[in-house]
Write a protein that holds these residues in place. Structure first.
Motif, PDB file in Angstrom:
ATOM      1  N   LEU A 191       0.298  -1.448  -0.007  1.00  0.00           N
ATOM      2  CA  LEU A 191      -0.293   0.199  -0.481  1.00  0.00           C
ATOM      3  C   LEU A 191       1.206   1.246  -0.327  1.00  0.00           C
ATOM      4  O   LEU A 191       0.649   1.854  -0.474  1.00  0.00           O
ATOM      5  CB  LEU A 191      -0.911   0.028   1.246  1.00  0.00           C
ATOM      6  N   ARG A 192       2.518   0.842   0.649  1.00  0.00           N
ATOM      7  CA  ARG A 192       2.500   2.451   1.003  1.00  0.00           C
ATOM      8  C   ARG A 192       3.706   2.761  -0.735  1.00  0.00           C
ATOM      9  O   ARG A 192       3.291   3.636  -1.344  1.00  0.00           O
ATOM     10  CB  ARG A 192       3.779   2.045   2.018  1.00  0.00           C
ATOM     11  N   ALA A 193       3.753   1.530  -1.060  1.00  0.00           N
ATOM     12  CA  ALA A 193       4.378   1.943  -2.865  1.00  0.00           C
ATOM     13  C   ALA A 193       3.423   2.293  -3.560  1.00  0.00           C
ATOM     14  O   ALA A 193       3.567   3.194  -4.402  1.00  0.00           O
ATOM     15  CB  ALA A 193       4.531   0.712  -3.669  1.00  0.00           C
ATOM     16  N   GLU A 194       1.869   1.770  -3.128  1.00  0.00           N
ATOM     17  CA  GLU A 194       0.985   2.573  -4.263  1.00  0.00           C
ATOM     18  C   GLU A 194       0.704   4.474  -3.832  1.00  0.00           C
ATOM     19  O   GLU A 194       0.451   4.490  -4.620  1.00  0.00           O
ATOM     20  CB  GLU A 194       0.234   1.421  -4.403  1.00  0.00           C
ATOM     21  N   TYR A 195       0.061   4.466  -2.584  1.00  0.00           N
ATOM     22  CA  TYR A 195      -0.401   5.734  -1.837  1.00  0.00           C
ATOM     23  C   TYR A 195       1.293   6.397  -1.293  1.00  0.00           C
ATOM     24  O   TYR A 195       0.013   7.238  -0.989  1.00  0.00           O
ATOM     25  CB  TYR A 195      -1.454   5.313  -0.899  1.00  0.00           C
ATOM     26  N   GLY A 196       1.876   6.134  -0.777  1.00  0.00           N
ATOM     27  CA  GLY A 196       2.508   7.183  -0.181  1.00  0.00           C
ATOM     28  C   GLY A 196       2.183   6.756   1.595  1.00  0.00           C
ATOM     29  O   GLY A 196       1.633   5.815   1.636  1.00  0.00           O
ATOM     30  N   ASP A 197       2.908   7.197   2.583  1.00  0.00           N
ATOM     31  CA  ASP A 197       3.071   7.579   3.667  1.00  0.00           C
ATOM     32  C   ASP A 197       1.521   7.822   4.177  1.00  0.00           C
ATOM     33  O   ASP A 197       1.215   6.822   5.265  1.00  0.00           O
ATOM     34  CB  ASP A 197       3.721   8.211   4.666  1.00  0.00           C
ATOM     35  N   ASP A 198       0.614   8.457   3.318  1.00  0.00           N
ATOM     36  CA  ASP A 198      -0.739   8.452   4.046  1.00  0.00           C
ATOM     37  C   ASP A 198      -1.731   7.483   3.574  1.00  0.00           C
ATOM     38  O   ASP A 198      -2.483   7.242   3.767  1.00  0.00           O
ATOM     39  CB  ASP A 198      -1.346   9.411   3.655  1.00  0.00           C
ATOM     40  N   PHE A 199      -0.983   6.193   3.371  1.00  0.00           N
ATOM     41  CA  PHE A 199      -2.093   4.910   2.627  1.00  0.00           C
ATOM     42  C   PHE A 199      -3.580   4.815   3.128  1.00  0.00           C
ATOM     43  O   PHE A 199      -4.408   4.346   2.701  1.00  0.00           O
ATOM     44  CB  PHE A 199      -1.034   4.015   1.986  1.00  0.00           C
ATOM     45  N   GLU A 200      -3.424   4.917   4.687  1.00  0.00           N
ATOM     46  CA  GLU A 200      -4.309   4.286   5.595  1.00  0.00           C
ATOM     47  C   GLU A 200      -5.082   5.058   5.400  1.00  0.00           C
ATOM     48  O   GLU A 200      -6.602   4.975   4.749  1.00  0.00           O
ATOM     49  CB  GLU A 200      -3.267   4.906   7.229  1.00  0.00           C
ATOM     50  N   LYS A 201      -5.020   6.451   5.045  1.00  0.00           N
ATOM     51  CA  LYS A 201      -6.211   7.664   4.622  1.00  0.00           C
ATOM     52  C   LYS A 201      -6.775   7.857   3.532  1.00  0.00           C
ATOM     53  O   LYS A 201      -8.360   7.711   3.770  1.00  0.00           O
ATOM     54  CB  LYS A 201      -5.546   9.351   5.671  1.00  0.00           C
ATOM     55  N   ILE A 202      -5.504   7.361   2.695  1.00  0.00           N
ATOM     56  CA  ILE A 202      -6.407   7.422   1.379  1.00  0.00           C
ATOM     57  C   ILE A 202      -7.513   6.532   1.111  1.00  0.00           C
ATOM     58  O   ILE A 202      -8.467   6.107   0.894  1.00  0.00           O
ATOM     59  CB  ILE A 202      -5.309   7.763   0.506  1.00  0.00           C
ATOM     60  N   MET A 203      -5.955   4.897   1.215  1.00  0.00           N
ATOM     61  CA  MET A 203      -7.653   3.773   1.460  1.00  0.00           C
ATOM     62  C   MET A 203      -9.050   3.765   2.187  1.00  0.00           C
ATOM     63  O   MET A 203     -10.246   3.527   1.739  1.00  0.00           O
ATOM     64  CB  MET A 203      -6.369   2.017   2.064  1.00  0.00           C
TER      65      MET A 203
END
Ligand code: ASN
Length: 309
Positions: free
Chosen positions: A176-188
């Motif tokens: 998820l980090r590779a796809e969305y960056g460090d904010d992945f939890e929020k974005i997902m």
């Protein structure tokens, strides 16, 4: 005095009664689900020489009793591990208050409280897949119970509670980090329409490192969909003395307060286990369709709170 009047007006809000009924039904369902699966319920511990060091900095919450310095419980993690060594305590849970004196940086968070309640459980010899399956069943059951028994209250709140047919997906934090960056939890969380698990976080020493894979961890978070954010964190646990020491040293921790806990580990008394803790106010907020955690509690304990009462 203006603030006192405003608080009284909040208490008179038509939603508070509906939320209280849902809270009770939700807690009943959570406890029922585990009691029916042979879990034993413990009562919380509020002060101890050790508590969860957490994965982020908070102000110390301690008190002095005679010559002893005691910490207020940040989570029941070590007491869960220790309790599993007691006779006939193979599966346990606790509804526990946790104190975390968060730094002002997160004062605008809609998901943090300085004191909150955690539905915390642990399974002797459990593994992460068993724990995640249990959590999924627990959440689905609880939503079902509230839906069935609190239809009027949900309608009053204008909340149509989702019903999830499919399994909660499991992702790894690195993908998820590779796809969305460090904010992945929020974005997902904002994009998803079903709760999902994220595994493999680097965090506290007690979350078990995958055997034979340094820097990879058998832990997991459950994240709510529709932007509601984190629901639960849990893990398999470190239980072997040398490995616990390795993990503590890696984090430069002061080992002295942990002497008794380490002695349990050195004697080989700790069991392998897996567990987790579900934030009770966060689940209530999700169920009620409220966007701020303050909206599901009568007494404000958000980070910016001025503690009227
Ligand atoms: N209760 C969590 C767990 O079981 C730990 C925490 O709250 N930090 O992993």
């Amino acid at each position: 005095m203006e603030e006192v009047q405003r608080k009284f007006d909040d208490f008179s809000h038509p939603d508070v009664g509906a939320i209280a009924i849902i809270r009770g039904r939700m807690l009943q369902a959570l406890q029922q689900y585990l009691l029916e699966r042979d879990f034993k319920q413990l009562l919380p511990i509020l002060m101890s020489p050790i508590t969860d060091p957490l994965n982020h900095a908070v102000y110390p919450a301690e008190l002095q009793y005679q010559e002893r310095r005691l910490k207020l419980t940040a989570s029941m993690i070590f007491h869960k591990q220790l309790a599993l060594t007691a006779n006939d305590h193979e599966r346990i849970f606790i509804v526990a208050p946790n104190i975390r004196l968060e730094k002002p940086e997160i004062k605008d968070s809609a998901n943090h409280l300085l004191e909150f309640s955690q539905f915390d459980f642990e399974i002797r010899n459990g593994d992460m897949y068993q724990a995640m399956a249990l959590i999924e069943g627990l959440v689905k059951y609880t939503l079902g119970e509230v839906n069935q028994h609190c239809a009027l209250q949900l309608a009053q709140l204008g909340r149509k509670l989702p019903h999830y047919e499919t399994a909660f997906p499991i992702y790894s934090s690195d993908e998820l980090r590779a796809e969305y960056g460090d904010d992945f939890e929020k974005i997902m969380s904002a994009q998803a329409h079903t709760p999902f698990f994220v595994t493999n976080y680097k965090r506290e020493f007690y979350d078990r490192e995958t055997p034979g894979q340094r820097g990879h961890y058998n832990n997991y978070d459950l994240i709510y969909p529709d932007g509601y954010g984190e629901a639960l964190s849990g893990a398999e646990r470190e239980f072997e003395y040398e490995q616990i020491l390795y993990r503590m040293r890696e984090l430069d921790m002061d080992l002295a307060p942990f002497a008794n806990f380490l002695e349990f580990a050195r004697r080989g008394l700790l069991h392998p286990s897996a567990g987790g803790g579900l934030g009770i106010e966060r689940l209530l907020k999700f169920i009620c369709g409220k966007r701020h955690i303050r909206d599901v509690a009568l007494f404000d304990r958000t980070v910016g709170s001025n503690f009227l009462f």
